[in-house]
Design an enzyme around this catalytic site. Structure first.
Site, PDB file in Angstrom:
ATOM      1  N   HIS A  59       0.869  -1.176   0.000  1.00  0.00           N
ATOM      2  CA  HIS A  59       0.000   0.000   0.000  1.00  0.00           C
ATOM      3  C   HIS A  59       0.908   1.229   0.000  1.00  0.00           C
ATOM      4  CE1 HIS A  59      -3.518   2.413   0.573  1.00  0.00           C
ATOM      5  NE2 HIS A  59      -3.095   2.897   1.725  1.00  0.00           N
ATOM      6  N   CYS A  66      -3.382   3.078  -5.484  1.00  0.00           N
ATOM      7  CA  CYS A  66      -2.715   3.946  -4.506  1.00  0.00           C
ATOM      8  C   CYS A  66      -1.297   4.324  -4.924  1.00  0.00           C
ATOM      9  CB  CYS A  66      -2.732   3.299  -3.122  1.00  0.00           C
ATOM     10  SG  CYS A  66      -1.978   1.668  -3.063  1.00  0.00           S
ATOM     11  N   HIS A 119      -3.708   9.102   1.549  1.00  0.00           N
ATOM     12  CA  HIS A 119      -3.699   7.857   0.778  1.00  0.00           C
ATOM     13  C   HIS A 119      -5.107   7.563   0.264  1.00  0.00           C
ATOM     14  CE1 HIS A 119      -5.468   5.027   3.908  1.00  0.00           C
ATOM     15  NE2 HIS A 119      -5.378   6.164   4.550  1.00  0.00           N
TER      16      HIS A 119
END
Length: 167
Positions: free
Chosen positions: A28, A118, A40
């Protein structure tokens, strides 16, 4: 750990740094904006520190831009500062990176695992270039696997034809 080895201390993130968080099945990404906070992408239903629940993002085409404490986003997962494209791309001015990131907080954005995830998001903020090495690597692996399977299939067809011709 073997004797004599020491853990290298992680540098304290600086505003504009890309943060790579090592989830169990994927990585991530977030961008550090200062005072312990990152910005994010998260699935609309995700809560801070959801950890592996982020894999649910594969099932949705929307994400929410969130500003949360890095310690909450990372949870128990390891993370590191990873500005890996600095040698290839010039980072945008810091004030522009932070301003663009802050302006997006709370917005729902399009999310696609292969083109708007992301990692694309944070690279776009830092460099002005949306890219994801995870997607590139997965595409290579899938391509190589596909070529291998196609070759096996071709060998199978050839063996099958050869067998029929002998009968």
């Amino acid at each position: 750990m073997a004797s004599g080895q020491t853990l290298k201390p992680q540098p304290e993130p600086k505003p504009g740094d890309l943060i790579e968080i090592f989830r169990p099945l994927y990585r991530h990404w977030a961008i550090y904006v200062g005072d312990g906070y990152v910005i994010h992408l998260a699935p609309p239903s995700e809560f801070a520190g959801a950890g592996a629940a982020s894999i649910m993002s594969v099932l949705t085409d929307k994400a929410i831009v969130k500003k949360e404490l890095l310690c909450d986003v990372a949870g128990r997962d390891k993370y590191q500062v990873n500005n890996k494209h600095d040698s290839e791309y010039t980072p945008l001015p810091l004030n522009k990176i932070i301003q663009r990131a802050e302006e997006l907080v709370g917005q729902e954005v399009l999310y696609k695992l292969t083109s708007e995830n992301c990692e694309h998001f944070v690279n776009e903020l830092r460099y002005g270039v949306a890219r994801s090495d995870q997607v590139r690597e997965a595409t290579k692996i899938i391509g190589i696997t596909g070529v291998g399977l196609a070759a096996l299939g071709l060998v199978g067809v050839m063996l099958s034809r050869n067998k029929k011709q002998k009968q």
